[in-house]
Design an enzyme around this catalytic site. Structure first.
Site, PDB file in Angstrom:
ATOM      1  N   GLY A 168      39.367  34.965  39.758  1.00 23.53           N
ATOM      2  CA  GLY A 168      39.072  33.624  39.539  1.00 23.53           C
ATOM      3  C   GLY A 168      39.152  33.027  38.002  1.00 23.53           C
ATOM      4  O   GLY A 168      38.772  34.088  37.073  1.00 23.53           O
ATOM      5  N   HIS A 169      40.061  32.226  37.823  1.00 21.47           N
ATOM      6  CA  HIS A 169      40.171  31.887  36.495  1.00 21.47           C
ATOM      7  C   HIS A 169      39.623  30.656  36.241  1.00 21.47           C
ATOM      8  O   HIS A 169      39.855  29.666  37.076  1.00 21.47           O
ATOM      9  CB  HIS A 169      41.718  31.787  36.162  1.00 21.47           C
ATOM     10  CG  HIS A 169      42.261  32.954  35.910  1.00 21.47           C
ATOM     11  ND1 HIS A 169      43.755  33.152  35.896  1.00 21.47           N
ATOM     12  CD2 HIS A 169      41.776  34.246  35.947  1.00 21.47           C
ATOM     13  CE1 HIS A 169      44.020  34.268  35.834  1.00 21.47           C
ATOM     14  NE2 HIS A 169      43.019  35.282  35.700  1.00 21.47           N
TER      15      HIS A 169
ATOM     16  N   GLN B 230      41.903  40.383  37.358  1.00 18.77           N
ATOM     17  CA  GLN B 230      40.997  41.441  37.078  1.00 18.77           C
ATOM     18  C   GLN B 230      41.159  42.212  35.750  1.00 18.77           C
ATOM     19  O   GLN B 230      41.725  41.754  34.872  1.00 18.77           O
ATOM     20  CB  GLN B 230      40.785  42.379  38.181  1.00 18.77           C
ATOM     21  CG  GLN B 230      40.455  41.755  39.385  1.00 18.77           C
ATOM     22  CD  GLN B 230      41.253  41.451  40.479  1.00 18.77           C
ATOM     23  OE1 GLN B 230      42.433  42.353  40.561  1.00 18.77           O
ATOM     24  NE2 GLN B 230      41.303  40.531  41.440  1.00 18.77           N
TER      25      GLN B 230
ATOM     26  N   ASP C 161      37.405  39.042  34.176  1.00 18.88           N
ATOM     27  CA  ASP C 161      36.664  38.090  33.530  1.00 18.88           C
ATOM     28  C   ASP C 161      36.675  38.091  31.842  1.00 18.88           C
ATOM     29  O   ASP C 161      35.879  37.564  31.190  1.00 18.88           O
ATOM     30  CB  ASP C 161      35.028  38.049  33.744  1.00 18.88           C
ATOM     31  CG  ASP C 161      35.204  38.111  35.331  1.00 18.88           C
ATOM     32  OD1 ASP C 161      35.749  37.416  36.027  1.00 18.88           O
ATOM     33  OD2 ASP C 161      34.323  38.920  35.829  1.00 18.88           O
TER      34      ASP C 161
ATOM     35  N   LYS D 143      41.348  35.611  30.514  1.00 19.65           N
ATOM     36  CA  LYS D 143      42.885  35.870  30.726  1.00 19.65           C
ATOM     37  C   LYS D 143      43.334  34.180  31.024  1.00 19.65           C
ATOM     38  O   LYS D 143      44.208  33.513  30.479  1.00 19.65           O
ATOM     39  CB  LYS D 143      43.342  36.455  31.887  1.00 19.65           C
ATOM     40  CG  LYS D 143      42.998  37.869  31.674  1.00 19.65           C
ATOM     41  CD  LYS D 143      43.464  38.800  32.750  1.00 19.65           C
ATOM     42  CE  LYS D 143      42.692  38.588  33.803  1.00 19.65           C
ATOM     43  NZ  LYS D 143      41.304  39.010  33.809  1.00 19.65           N
TER      44      LYS D 143
HETATM   45  P1  IMP Z   1      37.570  43.401  45.643  1.00 18.90           P
HETATM   46  O1  IMP Z   1      38.569  43.201  44.908  1.00 18.90           O
HETATM   47  O2  IMP Z   1      36.891  41.995  46.201  1.00 18.90           O
HETATM   48  O3  IMP Z   1      37.633  44.385  46.776  1.00 18.90           O
HETATM   49  O4  IMP Z   1      36.405  43.729  44.632  1.00 18.90           O
HETATM   50  C1  IMP Z   1      36.214  45.147  43.991  1.00 18.90           C
HETATM   51  C2  IMP Z   1      35.666  45.030  42.929  1.00 18.90           C
HETATM   52  O5  IMP Z   1      36.220  44.239  41.885  1.00 18.90           O
HETATM   53  C3  IMP Z   1      34.376  44.607  42.837  1.00 18.90           C
HETATM   54  O6  IMP Z   1      33.615  45.185  41.623  1.00 18.90           O
HETATM   55  C4  IMP Z   1      34.408  43.068  42.355  1.00 18.90           C
HETATM   56  O7  IMP Z   1      33.321  42.438  41.668  1.00 18.90           O
HETATM   57  C5  IMP Z   1      35.592  43.369  41.396  1.00 18.90           C
HETATM   58  N1  IMP Z   1      36.441  42.168  41.005  1.00 18.90           N
HETATM   59  C6  IMP Z   1      37.321  41.887  41.931  1.00 18.90           C
HETATM   60  N2  IMP Z   1      37.920  40.590  41.420  1.00 18.90           N
HETATM   61  C7  IMP Z   1      37.251  40.224  40.302  1.00 18.90           C
HETATM   62  C8  IMP Z   1      37.517  39.352  39.255  1.00 18.90           C
HETATM   63  O8  IMP Z   1      38.600  38.479  39.201  1.00 18.90           O
HETATM   64  N3  IMP Z   1      36.822  39.470  38.090  1.00 18.90           N
HETATM   65  C9  IMP Z   1      35.820  40.410  38.056  1.00 18.90           C
HETATM   66  N4  IMP Z   1      35.562  41.327  38.801  1.00 18.90           N
HETATM   67  C10 IMP Z   1      36.475  41.293  39.948  1.00 18.90           C
END
Ligand code: IMP
Length: 432
Positions: free
Chosen positions: A40-41, A224, A13, A16
């Site tokens: 998510g962008h 991420q 977040d 990017k």
């Molecule tokens: P997962 O990727 O859904 O397995 O989540 C694992 C961790 O990564 C959690 O803390 C999520 O909140 C975090 N996470 C996954 N994708 C994003 C993103 O795009 N932005 C911020 N945090 C993310």
């Protein structure tokens, strides 16, 4: 400058999407190379506000080719819905979006297992996005995944599913006490996805190599942030992407060699945020944390899940570490305007850990939970920066803040953003 990788330097977040949106103007291909629709962008442009989970942010420029690389897991339903939404709002997608035949497919058991597993973990839950991305990458590594290419042939898809569905049902029923899935239904649904996605399916590595041979620019968009990386991040509170979203993962996830990467742009927010659980030494649970969350033009809530983001001061210990492991050549610093109203601004430059000071990020999650931030305090500027377009027009204290971050990261800041709109950016040095 043919290959540029844009990576997040914190917990995701960082902005990017908005940086890629700016740079995309000068690229030929804009590609995602890792993760899935957990990312998510948010992009704001003259057509409105868009939240992209799988389609690269370059899609808003009609002359760009957008690519989903082999390093992703793709939920076909999500991708098809995203394509439909973009097209219904006037964004052309067909003929410009390529999906790697080697990308993994997110299957219906993955979100189920994601949620059930989080329940099993109880207090130790990761706080995942619940999209099934972690279990899908686990299956990729466990050689129990399906690739996009597998969806295109009904017969061989049935053969694969004839093993996978009963195998996953055994896990769902025996480990989690959940309902089994129907082989026929899964087959019909995914064969249908296959025929709808077929027009987008491409030999992505071949396409990228051809583009590079022509001397055109390829922009690789990380998902991420480095602190969520499976190898480098705050394990086990990380995401599970293989290859990782670190700059090193970009080559693997798109089908080029590491020597073909020319430039790594690290995107850092002017403060820190995190969604989900896990250590975050500079987290603020007071009114300053609330101000960081709510104070900007776009409050800090997860683009995928809508969860409030945990907010805190800039952590230069972690940021220096992520700049190094990504080989960051230049920095884009985002959301500087969110700090506009603060009388003083803190920045963590060292941790106090078990009675000693350290400026390295501990590998142990337990140790990072114990680490206490030692802050440097900088004077705020208490002026609205959202209309500033030239670095020399920023208040002196804002310039000092940017320069201090540059010192601590050991990489030059090339771009500062002061708001979500495309034009709310201050170029300092050229990137492309
Ligand atoms: P997962 O990727 O859904 O397995 O989540 C694992 C961790 O990564 C959690 O803390 C999520 O909140 C975090 N996470 C996954 N994708 C994003 C993103 O795009 N932005 C911020 N945090 C993310």
């Amino acid at each position: 400058m043919p290959v540029i990788v844009v990576v997040g330097g914190q917990w995701g977040d960082e902005g990017k999407g908005r940086v890629v949106d700016l740079l995309a103007q000068k690229a030929h291909i804009v590609a995602r190379y890792s993760a899935g629709n957990n990312a998510g962008h948010t992009v704001v442009n003259e057509m409105g506000e868009f939240r992209l989970h799988l389609v690269p942010a370059g899609i808003f420029y009609p002359d760009k080719v957008c690519v989903i690389g082999n390093g992703l897991v793709v939920d076909p339903a999500v991708l098809l819905a995203e394509i439909e939404d973009l097209e219904s709002r006037g964004v052309s997608v067909r003929g410009r979006l390529s999906l790697s035949e080697r990308a993994q497919v997110l299957m219906p058991w993955h979100p189920l297992i994601d949620r059930l597993d989080e329940e099993l973990r109880g207090k130790g839950a990761i706080g995942t996005t619940g999209r099934g991305v972690g279990p899908a990458f686990a299956d990729k590594v466990g050689r129990a995944g399906l690739r996009v290419a597998d969806l295109l042939d009904r017969e061989s898809l049935l053969q694969c599913l004839s093993f996978l569905v009963p195998y996953k049902n055994a896990i769902l029923e025996k480990l989690y006490g959940a309902e089994p899935l129907s082989l026929e239904r899964v087959h019909a649904e995914y064969a249908d996805y296959g025929s709808r996605l077929a027009p987008f399916v491409t030999d992505v590595a071949g396409l990228v190599q051809k583009t590079l041979a022509q001397g055109d620019t390829v922009l690789l968009e990380g998902a991420q942030g480095a602190l969520l990386d499976l190898d480098a991040g705050t394990y086990e509170y990380v995401t599970s992407s293989v290859p990782s979203s670190l700059a090193g993962g970009a080559a693997i996830g798109i089908g080029i060699g590491p020597t073909q990467i020319d430039f790594v742009l690290g995107v850092y927010k002017a403060y820190n945020t995190r969604v989900g659980n896990g250590p975050m030494p500079t987290e603020l649970t007071d009114e300053t944390g609330d101000l960081l969350r709510e104070g900007g033009p776009r409050p800090e809530y997860g683009a995928t899940t809508g969860r409030p983001r945990r907010c805190g001061w800039f952590d230069a210990v972690a940021a220096h570490y992520t700049a190094r492991i990504n080989g960051v050549t230049a920095v884009a610093l985002t959301r500087l305007d969110v700090l506009d109203q603060l009388p003083t601004i803190k920045m963590c430059t060292t941790y106090q850990l078990d009675g000693e000071r350290t400026d390295s990020l501990p590998a142990s999650g337990a140790a990072l939970f114990r680490a206490k931030p030692i802050y440097e305090e900088l004077a705020g500027w208490r002026e609205d920066t959202s209309g500033v377009r030239r670095f020399q027009d920023l208040p002196e204290n804002a310039r000092a803040y940017v320069r201090r971050i540059e010192d601590l990261l050991g990489a030059p800041v090339h771009l500062v953003s002061v708001g979500p709109e495309r034009e709310q950016a201050i170029p300092i040095k050229p990137i492309l």
